[in-house]
Design an enzyme around this catalytic site. Sequence first.
Site, PDB file in Angstrom:
ATOM      1  N   HIS A 100       0.865  -1.188   0.000  1.00 27.48           N
ATOM      2  CA  HIS A 100       0.000   0.000   0.000  1.00 27.48           C
ATOM      3  C   HIS A 100       0.896   1.230   0.000  1.00 27.48           C
ATOM      4  CE1 HIS A 100      -3.748   2.257   0.760  1.00 27.48           C
ATOM      5  NE2 HIS A 100      -2.924   3.099   1.367  1.00 27.48           N
ATOM      6  N   CYS A 101       0.742   2.077  -1.002  1.00 28.62           N
ATOM      7  CA  CYS A 101       1.601   3.252  -1.162  1.00 28.62           C
ATOM      8  C   CYS A 101       0.875   4.490  -0.642  1.00 28.62           C
ATOM      9  CB  CYS A 101       1.970   3.447  -2.631  1.00 28.62           C
ATOM     10  SG  CYS A 101       3.050   4.873  -2.915  1.00 28.62           S
ATOM     11  N   PRO A 102       1.347   5.079   0.465  1.00 24.49           N
ATOM     12  CA  PRO A 102       0.680   6.287   0.976  1.00 24.49           C
ATOM     13  C   PRO A 102       0.832   7.480   0.050  1.00 24.49           C
ATOM     14  CG  PRO A 102       2.712   5.857   2.193  1.00 24.49           C
ATOM     15  CD  PRO A 102       2.490   4.684   1.296  1.00 24.49           C
TER      16      PRO A 102
END
Length: 346
Positions: A168-170
């Site tokens: 998951h890429c913020p």
Amino acid sequence: MWRQWSRLLPRIVPTIGDSLANKLYLIVLYTKSLFFNIHVDSGYIADTLLEPMFWFVDNFTHILGPVFVISVITLLVVFVLIAYVVGLSYWWPTNKLVTYIALVIGHWLLINVSYHYYMAYTTLPGHPPEDQLMAEVVSFCKRCIAPKSARTHHCSVCNRCILKMDHHCPWLNNCIGHYNHRYFFMFMVYTWLGTIFVMIFGFQIAYEHFWPPVETESQSDLKLSNSTIISIDSLNYWKHKCIIFEGLTTIGIFVALGALMAYHSLLITRGETCIERHINKKETKRLSQIGKKFINPYDFGPRDNWRRFLGLNRPGKWLNVLIPSTFQPNGDGITWLTNNNFRQKL
């Protein structure tokens, strides 16, 4: 009488001591039995201690996601504006041919960076179908209460299962999965190339700014008004700040993004994702202890892994890499071709 007690005392004292020791042993044993768990080990204890951090990540990463996206867009806009203002004002009067070359290469990089970031941000990574049966089911998600296909993992931030989940890429406020993995990687590649572009065309600008050439007598004899001197000093002040900001930002992105890109390049070469990398390391260690070798079923070799990932096995080939392309990845993210099946079809 004393003689009798003196004879019995050595027998009674050990008996009392043994009785107390037995009772103490039983108390400790009963207490431990209340907390006994066969699964407790160092990893379990570490997960328990890190649970507050996991809770924070799960609950706040999704909230802070839009802030990270706005930060990336703002940084990109400021970065490009400084490159335009400082770069064009230097290269246009210095060498027009270099200016034309820089404009062509710079806009090609800018278009690719903007396009791939937008696509990675807006494209859904892919989710298991909810209204139909899947052809292949390898496990069951306890959080979604639904079956999972191969290479599918649950994202605690999105609270959904993701097909071929990488992470998951913020900075994108989105999961990186089957349908947007290539966009994410190409965004890193073109951004990293953009830092090299700025360093090449900005080196001479920075060098002459911090180590200016010696003025000639004719230049030093020019008389300027006070207002002109103030305006020049003001422009030099902001130019100095912009060059320092651009230089530090370029070096920071070049190092940080370069390391991240190198890691993901290694994963693509091996036919893995970030999550699968950790799983495969554990499996390799476990099988090596019993004298077996782990083989990644999704590894077709470095060359074929890259061809399949970049779309070089399709019509258009390098156009899929050099210009913005919307081609879909291989497969549906549910049924996966393994290297054994791949070799049988060759």
